[in-house]
Enzyme design. Structure first.
Site, PDB file in Angstrom:
ATOM      1  N   ARG A  27       0.628  -1.331   0.595  1.00 53.11           N
ATOM      2  CA  ARG A  27       0.223  -0.141   0.231  1.00 53.11           C
ATOM      3  C   ARG A  27       1.130   1.010  -0.124  1.00 53.11           C
ATOM      4  O   ARG A  27       0.005   2.686  -0.234  1.00 53.11           O
ATOM      5  CB  ARG A  27      -0.960   0.201   0.703  1.00 53.11           C
ATOM      6  N   TRP A  78       1.168   6.044   5.428  1.00 50.76           N
ATOM      7  CA  TRP A  78       1.687   7.231   3.909  1.00 50.76           C
ATOM      8  C   TRP A  78       1.003   8.536   4.970  1.00 50.76           C
ATOM      9  O   TRP A  78       0.152   8.436   4.470  1.00 50.76           O
ATOM     10  CB  TRP A  78       0.807   6.138   3.141  1.00 50.76           C
ATOM     11  N   ASN A 104      -6.344   5.286   9.271  1.00 54.58           N
ATOM     12  CA  ASN A 104      -5.619   5.972   7.747  1.00 54.58           C
ATOM     13  C   ASN A 104      -7.261   6.166   7.429  1.00 54.58           C
ATOM     14  O   ASN A 104      -7.932   6.348   7.981  1.00 54.58           O
ATOM     15  CB  ASN A 104      -5.884   4.210   7.201  1.00 54.58           C
ATOM     16  N   GLU A 488      -2.605   4.968 -21.362  1.00 56.61           N
ATOM     17  CA  GLU A 488      -2.213   3.738 -20.223  1.00 56.61           C
ATOM     18  C   GLU A 488      -0.504   2.938 -20.044  1.00 56.61           C
ATOM     19  O   GLU A 488       0.205   3.385 -19.468  1.00 56.61           O
ATOM     20  CB  GLU A 488      -2.798   2.661 -20.376  1.00 56.61           C
ATOM     21  N   LYS A 492       2.389   3.879 -17.738  1.00 56.08           N
ATOM     22  CA  LYS A 492       2.854   2.415 -16.706  1.00 56.08           C
ATOM     23  C   LYS A 492       4.677   2.522 -16.192  1.00 56.08           C
ATOM     24  O   LYS A 492       5.131   2.326 -16.168  1.00 56.08           O
ATOM     25  CB  LYS A 492       2.427   1.696 -18.000  1.00 56.08           C
ATOM     26  N   LYS A 610      -0.655   2.217  -3.643  1.00 52.15           N
ATOM     27  CA  LYS A 610      -1.905   1.584  -4.405  1.00 52.15           C
ATOM     28  C   LYS A 610      -3.315   2.005  -4.774  1.00 52.15           C
ATOM     29  O   LYS A 610      -3.718   1.902  -5.347  1.00 52.15           O
ATOM     30  CB  LYS A 610      -1.825   0.003  -3.956  1.00 52.15           C
TER      31      LYS A 610
HETATM   32  C1  AGP Z   1      -2.307   3.153 -12.095  1.00 52.25           C
HETATM   33  O1  AGP Z   1      -1.099   2.174 -12.620  1.00 52.25           O
HETATM   34  C2  AGP Z   1      -2.186   3.904 -10.757  1.00 52.25           C
HETATM   35  N1  AGP Z   1      -1.608   3.024  -9.457  1.00 52.25           N
HETATM   36  C3  AGP Z   1      -2.600   4.390 -10.150  1.00 52.25           C
HETATM   37  O2  AGP Z   1      -3.295   5.422 -11.094  1.00 52.25           O
HETATM   38  C4  AGP Z   1      -4.893   3.791 -10.058  1.00 52.25           C
HETATM   39  O3  AGP Z   1      -4.636   3.099 -11.547  1.00 52.25           O
HETATM   40  C5  AGP Z   1      -5.385   5.560  -9.719  1.00 52.25           C
HETATM   41  O4  AGP Z   1      -4.657   5.382  -8.395  1.00 52.25           O
HETATM   42  C6  AGP Z   1      -6.362   4.796  -9.895  1.00 52.25           C
HETATM   43  O5  AGP Z   1      -6.857   4.098  -8.708  1.00 52.25           O
HETATM   44  P1  AGP Z   1      -8.281   2.888  -8.068  1.00 52.25           P
HETATM   45  O6  AGP Z   1      -8.383   2.184  -9.509  1.00 52.25           O
HETATM   46  O7  AGP Z   1      -8.400   2.145  -7.607  1.00 52.25           O
HETATM   47  O8  AGP Z   1      -9.099   3.607  -8.265  1.00 52.25           O
END
Ligand code: AGP
Length: 615
Positions: A27, A78, A104, A488, A492, A610
């Site tokens: 996370r 975090w 959190n 995308e 990445k 994440k």
């Molecule tokens: C994608 O590789 C990223 N980790 C990030 O852009 C992610 O897609 C975005 O934070 C949305 O997250 P979610 O799909 O859990 O809402």
């Protein structure tokens, strides 16, 4: 985001807490800590840095070996308020040292609460918002005849505004601890030798598969022999646990070097699990979506709302809904949607895409759309997550746990859902001729096998990555669906290799960006749309003329791309409309291998989390 764990039972608490926190490291965090009750003493040990720093401290002090601890909570932080430091780490102790809190989320009225508590004589030691909770719980605890931790937490949550998942322990009550949640996920694990809380299911799987998903504004009293659930007013709630059928290794690496490459290899299964249950006798069935022809024909706009990778999936969805259903579609980054005063009516449909179902920007944007009258449909991967629960309808993707911060299989399954929905809608509207309907269903069902074929060719992507991992900047250009794919692919690469990258519509290059192309610049060109191939080949020639090296991601039988590209990845033959769900996988592999060659922390890239449960 932060990770929370808690345990009470016959087992040794400290190893359980540390091991469970280890399952939440994905996370993203910058510090870790535990609070535990040993006899009648409450001890807090917390350190900036990796979880291993905390574990080493507990081992070196002999605390871990001494045992005899049977209740405690743990946390990985975090940072949102207050820089990463020992003092700002959780748990936070009350002034008496009797109460410790892990949290959190974000307490939005923490400044007022801090001033109020200081005026009552409470002394703050950290810069965090969370610390107000520990003093507030103590304030309510000492304000009563006999301290009652559950009641103190219930009164506390009445006064805090914002988002929270809480674990609270008190040295006067070694036979229980209390949990509470609002907008930040928290689950309860029912074990044979005790009971648990965690921010996410993977932290529980080695102990139990029986899980209760806490809902917003609920509070739980956790004892070793049972759990009591309450609403915010203290009224008892009965809720059946759900059985989690993920294998433990489904949340582990399964022999792969990284979660990310494991999850890319899970794409065929994830897409199959998302599509197949929704195809009956050659037709798409979506019982979770009771939309009608009338509703669809009256729909004035489909608002697709998401963040990051999910947003890029939404860009593909726009094309599909407009092409198949002739319904206008607007795609917004969630953090922009809520502030642009969008035109939404009770004839609008909002499609909310989120892997975690906890992205706060997306959750709040959905609430805005709903307040304006939209019917909200969630495309979500995590069962029981906030967005899933608050949406009017939910179409779950079945990607399984996605641990790597960079989303891969979740994106492919989001696309799978974004094929199912418009195809189902077009069928409802009578817009899909029978033969085209059958072609599309067959194309969808063929995708998992085609993804297997793509994965068999991964070495060619790895070889190309080995030639270019020192690139300073990499461009992705595409048109139509290939532009959405380029967005995308570029994200990445950026988020795991830290290489600067940009995605552009092919036709846009000449309006400025082409000035950046020079000798040796790497340009990746998805070319999966036959109707746009001529134009794209023109763009390839443009960048080649300025010295670029071009990798083409191509489908179809034309051999013209190989005449102009320096390298090609040939996708399996597929109906052009379904190409994105295939073409993204080589792009994910390209980013992965580049990052591995660069020695990056592929599963936990710097600065990223994440699930972004802060705004
Ligand atoms: C994608 O590789 C990223 N980790 C990030 O852009 C992610 O897609 C975005 O934070 C949305 O997250 P979610 O799909 O859990 O809402």
């Amino acid at each position: 985001m932060c990770g929370i764990v808690g345990y009470i039972g016959k087992g040794e608490t400290l190893p359980i807490l540390i091991d469970s926190l280890g399952k939440l490291e994905y996370r993203g965090y910058d510090s870790a800590g535990v609070a535990f009750i040993d006899g009648d003493e409450l001890t807090v040990v917390k350190r900036k840095g990796r979880l291993s720093v905390l574990a080493d401290e507990l081992t070196a002090s002999g605390r871990m070996a001494r045992g005899g601890v049977h209740v405690g909570v743990g946390h990985t932080r975090w940072a949102t308020h207050g820089a990463p430091s020992d003092e700002n780490s959780h748990p936070h102790l009350s002034n008496s040292g009797r109460i410790a809190v892990v949290h959190n989320g974000i307490i939005e009225n923490f400044s007022e609460l801090r001033a109020y508590l200081i005026s009552l004589g409470y002394v703050f030691r950290s810069d965090t918002d969370t610390e107000v909770i520990s003093h507030l719980v103590e304030h309510h605890y000492t304000g009563r005849e006999k301290g009652n931790l559950l009641q103190s937490v219930l009164e506390t949550i009445q006064e805090i505004e914002g988002t929270y998942a809480l674990g609270v322990v008190c040295s006067d009550s070694p036979d229980l601890f209390v949990a509470a949640r609002k907008d930040s996920p928290l689950v309860i694990g029912l074990g044979s030798d005790g009971n648990f809380i965690a921010s996410d299911i993977p932290a529980l799987l080695q102990h139990t598969r029986e899980v209760i998903i806490m809902e917003d504004r609920e509070v739980a009293e956790i004892r070793s022999n049972g759990v009591r659930l309450f609403d915010a007013l203290g009224h008892g709630i009965q809720r059946q646990p759900i059985h989690i059928d993920w294998d433990v290794d489904a949340a582990e690496k399964g022999g792969y070097e990284h979660f990310m490459i494991k999850e890319i290899h899970e794409e065929p299964k994830a897409v199959r699990d998302t599509i197949s249950p929704r195809i009956r006798d050659g037709r798409i069935v979506l019982p979770e979506l009771p939309w009608t022809r009338e509703q669809l024909e009256a729909c004035d706009m489909i608002h697709i709302i998401a963040c990051g990778t999910a947003y890029h999936a939404g860009m593909v969805g726009k094309y599909l809904f407009e092409h198949l259903c002739r319904i206008p579609v607007s795609v917004d980054v969630a953090s922009e949607f809520r502030y642009r005063d969008p035109i939404v009516t009770d004839r609008s449909i909002a499609i909310i895409i989120s892997q975690s179902g906890e992205t706060l920007d997306t959750l709040v944007a959905m609430r805005v759309a709903r307040e304006k009258g939209a019917t909200c449909i969630g495309i979500v991967n995590v069962v029981g997550s906030s967005i899933a629960r608050e949406a009017d309808h939910v179409v779950y993707t079945h990607a399984g746990p996605e641990i790597a911060v960079a989303s891969t299989k979740a994106y492919n399954t989001q696309l799978a859902a974004l094929y199912l929905l418009p195809l189902h809608a077009a069928e409802c509207m009578g817009r899909l001729p029978e033969d085209r309907d059958r072609q599309c269903v067959d194309a969808l069902l063929s995708i998992p096998g085609k993804l297997d074929s793509v994965l068999l060719e991964k070495e060619s992507i790895q070889r190309f990555a080995s030639l270019h991992f020192n690139a300073k900047s990499i461009f992705f250009i595409g048109r139509g669906l290939d532009y959405a794919l380029s967005m995308e692919a570029s994200l990445k690469l950026k988020e795991i290799s830290y290489i600067h990258s940009e995605a552009y519509p092919g036709g846009e290059l000449k309006h400025g960006t082409i000035a950046l192309i020079e000798e040796g610049t790497l340009v990746v060109c998805p070319m999966t749309q036959p109707a746009l191939l001529d134009k794209m080949l023109g763009n390839v020639r443009e960048v080649k003329a300025r010295g670029a090296t071009v990798l083409g991601l191509v489908s179809g039988t034309s051999n013209r791309p190989q005449e102009v590209c320096d390298a090609l990845f040939q996708l399996p033959e597929v109906d052009a409309m379904f190409a994105p769900i295939l073409a993204v996988t080589p792009a994910q592999l390209f980013a992965y291998y580049i990052a591995v060659y660069k020695g990056c922390d592929v599963d936990k890239p710097r600065n990223l989390a994440k699930s972004v449960t802060v705004e």
